[in-house]
Design an enzyme around this catalytic site. Structure first.
Site, PDB file in Angstrom:
ATOM      1  N   GLY A   1       0.634  -0.992  -0.030  1.00 52.09           N
ATOM      2  CA  GLY A   1       0.175  -0.131  -0.102  1.00 52.09           C
ATOM      3  C   GLY A   1       0.588   0.850  -0.111  1.00 52.09           C
TER       4      GLY A   1
ATOM      5  N   HIS B   1      -7.292  -4.018  17.433  1.00 55.66           N
ATOM      6  CA  HIS B   1      -7.104  -2.250  17.011  1.00 55.66           C
ATOM      7  C   HIS B   1      -8.976  -2.723  15.994  1.00 55.66           C
ATOM      8  CE1 HIS B   1      -6.277   1.480  15.438  1.00 55.66           C
ATOM      9  NE2 HIS B   1      -6.174   1.115  14.091  1.00 55.66           N
TER      10      HIS B   1
ATOM     11  N   ASP C   1      -3.138   2.720  19.282  1.00 54.51           N
ATOM     12  CA  ASP C   1      -3.925   3.165  20.509  1.00 54.51           C
ATOM     13  C   ASP C   1      -2.960   3.443  21.602  1.00 54.51           C
ATOM     14  OD1 ASP C   1      -6.094   1.958  18.929  1.00 54.51           O
ATOM     15  OD2 ASP C   1      -4.551   0.473  18.959  1.00 54.51           O
TER      16      ASP C   1
ATOM     17  N   ARG D   1      -1.896   6.912  21.255  1.00 55.45           N
ATOM     18  CA  ARG D   1      -2.926   7.827  21.998  1.00 55.45           C
ATOM     19  C   ARG D   1      -3.066   7.590  23.235  1.00 55.45           C
ATOM     20  NH1 ARG D   1      -6.700   5.368  16.916  1.00 55.45           N
ATOM     21  NH2 ARG D   1      -6.131   7.064  15.324  1.00 55.45           N
TER      22      ARG D   1
HETATM   23  P1  NAX Z   1      -5.449   4.517   1.435  1.00 56.40           P
HETATM   24  O1  NAX Z   1      -6.398   3.766   0.921  1.00 56.40           O
HETATM   25  O2  NAX Z   1      -3.946   5.632   0.814  1.00 56.40           O
HETATM   26  O3  NAX Z   1      -4.177   3.619   0.275  1.00 56.40           O
HETATM   27  C1  NAX Z   1      -4.388   2.088   0.432  1.00 56.40           C
HETATM   28  C2  NAX Z   1      -2.583   1.375  -0.576  1.00 56.40           C
HETATM   29  O4  NAX Z   1      -3.065   0.156   0.058  1.00 56.40           O
HETATM   30  C3  NAX Z   1      -3.187   2.422  -1.685  1.00 56.40           C
HETATM   31  O5  NAX Z   1      -2.420   2.803  -2.341  1.00 56.40           O
HETATM   32  C4  NAX Z   1      -4.274   0.706  -2.219  1.00 56.40           C
HETATM   33  O6  NAX Z   1      -3.564   0.704  -3.803  1.00 56.40           O
HETATM   34  C5  NAX Z   1      -3.265   0.041  -1.402  1.00 56.40           C
HETATM   35  N1  NAX Z   1      -3.846  -1.608  -1.662  1.00 56.40           N
HETATM   36  C6  NAX Z   1      -5.101  -1.950  -1.676  1.00 56.40           C
HETATM   37  N2  NAX Z   1      -5.310  -3.508  -2.017  1.00 56.40           N
HETATM   38  C7  NAX Z   1      -3.628  -3.717  -2.091  1.00 56.40           C
HETATM   39  C8  NAX Z   1      -3.093  -4.705  -1.922  1.00 56.40           C
HETATM   40  N3  NAX Z   1      -3.640  -5.700  -2.382  1.00 56.40           N
HETATM   41  N4  NAX Z   1      -1.994  -4.722  -2.290  1.00 56.40           N
HETATM   42  C9  NAX Z   1      -1.172  -4.091  -2.566  1.00 56.40           C
HETATM   43  N5  NAX Z   1      -1.516  -3.328  -2.171  1.00 56.40           N
HETATM   44  C10 NAX Z   1      -2.859  -2.706  -1.943  1.00 56.40           C
HETATM   45  O7  NAX Z   1      -4.911   3.995   3.526  1.00 56.40           O
HETATM   46  P2  NAX Z   1      -4.193   4.959   3.904  1.00 56.40           P
HETATM   47  O8  NAX Z   1      -5.006   5.592   4.994  1.00 56.40           O
HETATM   48  O9  NAX Z   1      -2.632   4.641   4.036  1.00 56.40           O
HETATM   49  O10 NAX Z   1      -4.473   3.742   5.021  1.00 56.40           O
HETATM   50  C11 NAX Z   1      -4.300   2.080   5.131  1.00 56.40           C
HETATM   51  C12 NAX Z   1      -4.796   0.852   5.964  1.00 56.40           C
HETATM   52  O11 NAX Z   1      -4.116   1.104   7.818  1.00 56.40           O
HETATM   53  C13 NAX Z   1      -6.046   0.445   5.763  1.00 56.40           C
HETATM   54  O12 NAX Z   1      -5.791  -0.134   5.985  1.00 56.40           O
HETATM   55  C14 NAX Z   1      -6.319   1.461   7.026  1.00 56.40           C
HETATM   56  O13 NAX Z   1      -7.832   1.741   8.012  1.00 56.40           O
HETATM   57  C15 NAX Z   1      -5.505   1.534   7.877  1.00 56.40           C
HETATM   58  N6  NAX Z   1      -5.448   1.799   9.296  1.00 56.40           N
HETATM   59  C16 NAX Z   1      -4.684   0.934  10.571  1.00 56.40           C
HETATM   60  C17 NAX Z   1      -3.887   1.786  11.977  1.00 56.40           C
HETATM   61  C18 NAX Z   1      -3.575   0.543  12.922  1.00 56.40           C
HETATM   62  O14 NAX Z   1      -4.119   1.970  14.111  1.00 56.40           O
HETATM   63  N7  NAX Z   1      -3.775  -0.381  13.141  1.00 56.40           N
HETATM   64  C19 NAX Z   1      -4.418   3.056  11.477  1.00 56.40           C
HETATM   65  C20 NAX Z   1      -4.309   3.876  11.443  1.00 56.40           C
HETATM   66  C21 NAX Z   1      -5.347   2.940   9.602  1.00 56.40           C
HETATM   67  O15 NAX Z   1      -6.938   4.154   9.588  1.00 56.40           O
END
Ligand code: NAX
Length: 329
Positions: free
Chosen positions: A11, A190, A162, A165
């Site tokens: 990602g 989470h 978390d 925070r």
């Molecule tokens: P974005 O939508 O900005 O970026 C995600 C990226 O992943 C995109 O470029 C997309 O093309 C790519 N992607 C999707 N499927 C893929 C695959 N199969 N293989 C490779 N790349 C792929 O999201 P972003 O804000 O960067 O967040 C990413 C993830 O982090 C989300 O699932 C979000 O829910 C999660 N988070 C987790 C957190 C945690 O504390 N564990 C906190 C922050 C965030 O919410």
């Protein structure tokens, strides 16, 4: 000088990637003397944006950045990697049910877990950030298992945001600096069900629970504020947390590789059955890290309030696990 470590970020063209890659390349994750090669995975339709991010990485002229690979092929992205940050995931679309979200992500993390199991370095350390991160880490771990190469304990999920925070909330409440606060825990998933537990927190030898001395604040302010912080940021910013999430990912991996200096940090790790958490579940627990390994803090007393909270977040994880059971085969 040290030979480079291969670091995979999935990602990589997304929002978190944009905050994360530059800090990894500047040495904030693996050390200021440790060269890195970035292996960046994203979907085919994101390759153009990813190429732009790589141009910016080049324009930073980072002395520690020994190479960058961009790909949409997990076999290439995970080849010989020693640090894998699994950030990319399928976001919840309009009208999408929780079970559809689980199923879509199960497909992604089955493929990526298998690729890690086949191609990564045997000591590869894996952090799953993409949500639902505990269950995605569980799926990746189970999918890698059949190749017997990367141990299951190396698959972790990110509870550190978390944790950070909660530290910050406790610091504002007590007026004590964040750096003085020791022994915080965030148990479980989470998700808003996580349980931030400050019963053991001290600040310069003082018990923070006694300093605060307000159970209603714990229940009615602290836990909901930490649990709903992600939603509050979306509400305010119009976008989900990205820089703070990247920062937490850096903290998690840096402590795992370089040690936490005897301090407790929270990691989502595979349960060994302790604290009444069924074996195999990826659950947030306190650990101390040293020499590239984490060690669970054992033998903590669990009171009735804590048991109830820990069971509640566990129940959600067990439901998620049941929801993907047949997909794992
Ligand atoms: P974005 O939508 O900005 O970026 C995600 C990226 O992943 C995109 O470029 C997309 O093309 C790519 N992607 C999707 N499927 C893929 C695959 N199969 N293989 C490779 N790349 C792929 O999201 P972003 O804000 O960067 O967040 C990413 C993830 O982090 C989300 O699932 C979000 O829910 C999660 N988070 C987790 C957190 C945690 O504390 N564990 C906190 C922050 C965030 O919410």
């Amino acid at each position: 000088s040290k030979s480079p470590i291969r670091v995979t970020v999935t990602g990589a063209a997304g929002q978190i990637g944009y905050s994360l890659l530059f800090r990894i390349a500047s040495g904030e994750m693996l050390g200021k003397d440790q060269p890195v090669i970035l292996q960046l995975l994203d979907l085919p339709q994101a390759q153009k944006a990813l190429a732009g991010v790589i141009m910016e990485l080049e324009d930073c002229a980072f002395p520690l950045l020994a190479g960058v690979i961009a790909t949409d092929d997990p076999a290439v992205a995970f080849k010989d990697t020693q640090a894998a940050l699994l950030v990319g995931a399928r976001p919840r679309g309009p009208g999408m049910e929780r079970k559809d979200l689980l199923a879509e992500n199960a497909k992604i993390f089955t493929v990526q877990g298998a690729a890690i199991g086949q191609y990564a370095a045997p000591d590869c350390r894996v952090l799953v950030v993409g949500n639902p991160c505990n269950t995605n880490a569980y799926i990746a771990k189970e999918s890698a298992k059949k190749f017997g190469r990367v141990p299951s304990k190396n698959f972790t999920a990110m509870l550190r945001l978390d944790h950070n925070r909660a530290l910050s909330q406790l610091s504002s409440k007590t007026g004590r600096p964040v750096s003085s606060l020791k022994n915080l825990i965030v148990w479980g998933n989470h998700s808003p069900t996580m349980y931030a537990d400050y019963r053991f927190v001290t600040s310069n030898g003082d018990k923070v629970k006694a300093l605060i001395n307000d159970e209603a604040w714990n229940r009615d302010v602290f836990l909901p504020t930490v649990g709903k912080r992600g939603a509050a940021i979306i509400e305010a910013r119009g976008l989900s947390s990205a820089a703070s999430a990247a920062n937490a990912a850096i903290d998690h991996m840096r402590d795992w590789f370089l040690g936490s200096n005897g301090e407790w940090v929270t990691m989502g790790i595979e349960s060994d059955g302790s604290y009444g958490i069924p074996e195999g579940i990826i659950y947030g627990v306190p650990v101390i890290t040293a020499n590239g390994e984490f060690k669970r803090v054992e033998g903590l007393e669990i009171d009735e309030f804590s048991r109830e909270k820990m069971n509640f977040t566990l129940k959600e994880l067990e439901e998620e696990r049941a929801g993907v059971a047949d997909l794992l085969g």
